[in-house]
Design a protein around this motif. Structure first.
Motif, PDB file in Angstrom:
ATOM      1  N   LEU A   1       0.838  -1.207   0.000  1.00 53.15           N
ATOM      2  CA  LEU A   1       0.000   0.000   0.000  1.00 53.15           C
ATOM      3  C   LEU A   1       0.868   1.250   0.000  1.00 53.15           C
ATOM      4  CD1 LEU A   1      -2.773  -1.078   2.545  1.00 53.15           C
ATOM      5  CD2 LEU A   1      -3.033  -0.815   0.074  1.00 53.15           C
ATOM      6  N   ARG A   2       1.886   1.256   0.827  1.00 53.11           N
ATOM      7  CA  ARG A   2       2.773   2.419   0.891  1.00 53.11           C
ATOM      8  C   ARG A   2       3.503   2.637  -0.438  1.00 53.11           C
ATOM      9  NH1 ARG A   2       3.003   4.875   5.688  1.00 53.11           N
ATOM     10  NH2 ARG A   2       2.485   3.712   7.573  1.00 53.11           N
ATOM     11  N   ARG A   3       3.938   1.561  -1.058  1.00 53.89           N
ATOM     12  CA  ARG A   3       4.631   1.688  -2.351  1.00 53.89           C
ATOM     13  C   ARG A   3       3.674   2.201  -3.427  1.00 53.89           C
ATOM     14  NH1 ARG A   3       6.750  -2.756  -6.419  1.00 53.89           N
ATOM     15  NH2 ARG A   3       7.884  -1.356  -7.797  1.00 53.89           N
ATOM     16  N   ALA A   4       2.468   1.633  -3.480  1.00 49.08           N
ATOM     17  CA  ALA A   4       1.489   2.070  -4.486  1.00 49.08           C
ATOM     18  C   ALA A   4       1.162   3.549  -4.310  1.00 49.08           C
ATOM     19  CB  ALA A   4       0.223   1.228  -4.387  1.00 49.08           C
ATOM     20  N   MET A   5       1.037   3.978  -3.056  1.00 50.61           N
ATOM     21  CA  MET A   5       0.713   5.385  -2.790  1.00 50.61           C
ATOM     22  C   MET A   5       1.891   6.285  -3.173  1.00 50.61           C
ATOM     23  SD  MET A   5      -1.821   7.271  -1.466  1.00 50.61           S
ATOM     24  CE  MET A   5      -2.700   6.412  -0.168  1.00 50.61           C
ATOM     25  N   ALA A   6       3.092   5.934  -2.735  1.00 56.97           N
ATOM     26  CA  ALA A   6       4.258   6.787  -2.958  1.00 56.97           C
ATOM     27  C   ALA A   6       4.633   6.873  -4.438  1.00 56.97           C
ATOM     28  CB  ALA A   6       5.447   6.258  -2.158  1.00 56.97           C
ATOM     29  N   GLU A   7       4.579   5.745  -5.125  1.00 63.68           N
ATOM     30  CA  GLU A   7       5.017   5.714  -6.518  1.00 63.68           C
ATOM     31  C   GLU A   7       3.861   5.806  -7.508  1.00 63.68           C
ATOM     32  OE1 GLU A   7       7.821   2.514  -7.223  1.00 63.68           O
ATOM     33  OE2 GLU A   7       8.506   2.615  -5.139  1.00 63.68           O
ATOM     34  N   ARG A   8       2.635   5.875  -6.981  1.00 64.66           N
ATOM     35  CA  ARG A   8       1.418   5.955  -7.809  1.00 64.66           C
ATOM     36  C   ARG A   8       1.380   4.798  -8.812  1.00 64.66           C
ATOM     37  NH1 ARG A   8      -1.560   7.734  -4.728  1.00 64.66           N
ATOM     38  NH2 ARG A   8      -3.103   8.299  -6.260  1.00 64.66           N
ATOM     39  N   LEU A   9       1.647   3.603  -8.277  1.00 64.24           N
ATOM     40  CA  LEU A   9       1.692   2.392  -9.088  1.00 64.24           C
ATOM     41  C   LEU A   9       0.453   1.536  -8.864  1.00 64.24           C
ATOM     42  CD1 LEU A   9       5.305   1.084  -8.356  1.00 64.24           C
ATOM     43  CD2 LEU A   9       4.504   2.071 -10.486  1.00 64.24           C
ATOM     44  N   THR A  10       0.036   0.825  -9.890  1.00 63.62           N
ATOM     45  CA  THR A  10      -0.962  -0.226  -9.734  1.00 63.62           C
ATOM     46  C   THR A  10      -0.187  -1.493  -9.404  1.00 63.62           C
ATOM     47  OG1 THR A  10      -2.476   0.784 -11.308  1.00 63.62           O
ATOM     48  CG2 THR A  10      -2.736  -1.575 -10.916  1.00 63.62           C
ATOM     49  N   LEU A  11      -0.532  -2.123  -8.299  1.00 62.96           N
ATOM     50  CA  LEU A  11       0.175  -3.329  -7.855  1.00 62.96           C
ATOM     51  C   LEU A  11      -0.799  -4.494  -7.746  1.00 62.96           C
ATOM     52  CD1 LEU A  11       2.478  -1.890  -5.036  1.00 62.96           C
ATOM     53  CD2 LEU A  11       3.086  -2.415  -7.399  1.00 62.96           C
ATOM     54  N   HIS A  12      -0.244  -5.683  -7.904  1.00 60.95           N
ATOM     55  CA  HIS A  12      -1.022  -6.909  -7.790  1.00 60.95           C
ATOM     56  C   HIS A  12      -0.187  -7.919  -7.016  1.00 60.95           C
ATOM     57  CE1 HIS A  12      -2.203 -10.921  -9.561  1.00 60.95           C
ATOM     58  NE2 HIS A  12      -3.282 -10.525  -8.926  1.00 60.95           N
ATOM     59  N   ASN A  13      -0.763  -8.538  -6.005  1.00 59.41           N
ATOM     60  CA  ASN A  13      -0.039  -9.561  -5.257  1.00 59.41           C
ATOM     61  C   ASN A  13      -1.034 -10.494  -4.573  1.00 59.41           C
ATOM     62  OD1 ASN A  13      -0.695  -7.475  -3.293  1.00 59.41           O
ATOM     63  ND2 ASN A  13       0.572  -8.602  -1.879  1.00 59.41           N
ATOM     64  N   GLU A  14      -0.506 -11.600  -4.089  1.00 61.99           N
ATOM     65  CA  GLU A  14      -1.299 -12.500  -3.263  1.00 61.99           C
ATOM     66  C   GLU A  14      -0.925 -12.226  -1.824  1.00 61.99           C
ATOM     67  OE1 GLU A  14      -0.918 -16.558  -4.594  1.00 61.99           O
ATOM     68  OE2 GLU A  14      -1.994 -16.117  -6.446  1.00 61.99           O
ATOM     69  N   HIS A  15      -1.936 -12.243  -0.974  1.00 66.02           N
ATOM     70  CA  HIS A  15      -1.744 -11.860   0.424  1.00 66.02           C
ATOM     71  C   HIS A  15      -2.455 -12.873   1.310  1.00 66.02           C
ATOM     72  CE1 HIS A  15      -1.138  -9.168   3.807  1.00 66.02           C
ATOM     73  NE2 HIS A  15      -2.427  -9.153   4.045  1.00 66.02           N
TER      74      HIS A  15
ATOM     75  N   ASP B   1      -6.216 -12.473  -3.607  1.00 62.16           N
ATOM     76  CA  ASP B   1      -5.611 -11.927  -4.806  1.00 62.16           C
ATOM     77  C   ASP B   1      -5.919 -10.433  -4.744  1.00 62.16           C
ATOM     78  OD1 ASP B   1      -4.388 -12.015  -7.397  1.00 62.16           O
ATOM     79  OD2 ASP B   1      -6.394 -11.800  -8.264  1.00 62.16           O
ATOM     80  N   VAL B   2      -4.906  -9.604  -4.481  1.00 62.45           N
ATOM     81  CA  VAL B   2      -5.115  -8.188  -4.179  1.00 62.45           C
ATOM     82  C   VAL B   2      -4.626  -7.300  -5.324  1.00 62.45           C
ATOM     83  CG1 VAL B   2      -4.560  -6.318  -2.559  1.00 62.45           C
ATOM     84  CG2 VAL B   2      -4.836  -8.657  -1.713  1.00 62.45           C
ATOM     85  N   HIS B   3      -5.495  -6.395  -5.747  1.00 63.02           N
ATOM     86  CA  HIS B   3      -5.148  -5.364  -6.731  1.00 63.02           C
ATOM     87  C   HIS B   3      -5.226  -4.020  -6.014  1.00 63.02           C
ATOM     88  CE1 HIS B   3      -5.368  -7.903 -10.362  1.00 63.02           C
ATOM     89  NE2 HIS B   3      -6.190  -8.608  -9.607  1.00 63.02           N
TER      90      HIS B   3
END
Length: 172
Positions: free
Chosen positions: A66-80, A93-95
């Motif tokens: 979440l912090r990376r997506a916010m700071a870099e304004r990236l769309t991220l996808h991962n399993e959590h 499955d998190v987007h």
């Protein structure tokens, strides 16, 4: 033109969890599926950071994403991996999608899929073990090598970790 349905009413009928975060990571909106994942009431869920509500027993991976997506304004996808209210493992499955006002998080429960994948993997491994057993038994030329093949190959294929093989003398 017919009236448009309320967006949050539509989101509440989805099986996927949807959470909207502001730029300070506060939950500003969510649907019922998001609440159910954390096993909390609406007020409890909205009052704590998402990474606490969907805490992972393996660390703070969601917080980092979440912090990376916010700071870099990236769309991220991962399993959590999280624990549900009963303490059972749940795989998501998190987007994570950046928006002007913060982040939108969409999570799908993929626990059944992960379980089926693990079962398929175990079945493939057992199939290989049984093929190796068949080859070892085909190559065995005497009772001792048959017994060794059974101990070394059959027991692991059957999930056993100990056992005995008795060779009986047909003349006695």
């Amino acid at each position: 033109m017919p009236a448009m349905p309320d967006l949050f009413d539509v989101l509440d009928h989805l099986g996927d969890a949807v959470v909207i975060l502001d730029r300070e990571y506060r939950i500003v909106a969510h649907n019922a599926a998001a609440e159910r994942l954390g096993g909390q009431s609406d007020a409890e869920f909205a009052a704590s950071p998402l990474w606490n509500s969907w805490a992972s027993p393996t660390g703070e991976t969601l917080k980092a994403h979440l912090r990376r997506a916010m700071a870099e304004r990236l769309t991220l996808h991962n399993e959590h991996r999280v624990l549900d209210a009963s303490g059972a493992d749940v795989w998501l499955d998190v987007h994570i999608l950046p928006t002007e006002s913060g982040l939108t998080v969409v999570a799908r429960n993929i626990t059944a899929h992960r379980r089926a994948e693990r079962t398929r993997h175990e079945e493939r491994a057992r199939h290989v073990q049984l093929q190796e057993l068949t080859a070892a038994l085909s190559a065995a030329l005497d009772p001792k090598s048959v017994g060794a093949a059974i101990i070394e190959r059959a027991m692991p294929a059957l999930g056993a970790n100990a056992g005995n093989v008795f060779l009986l003398d047909a003349s006695s």
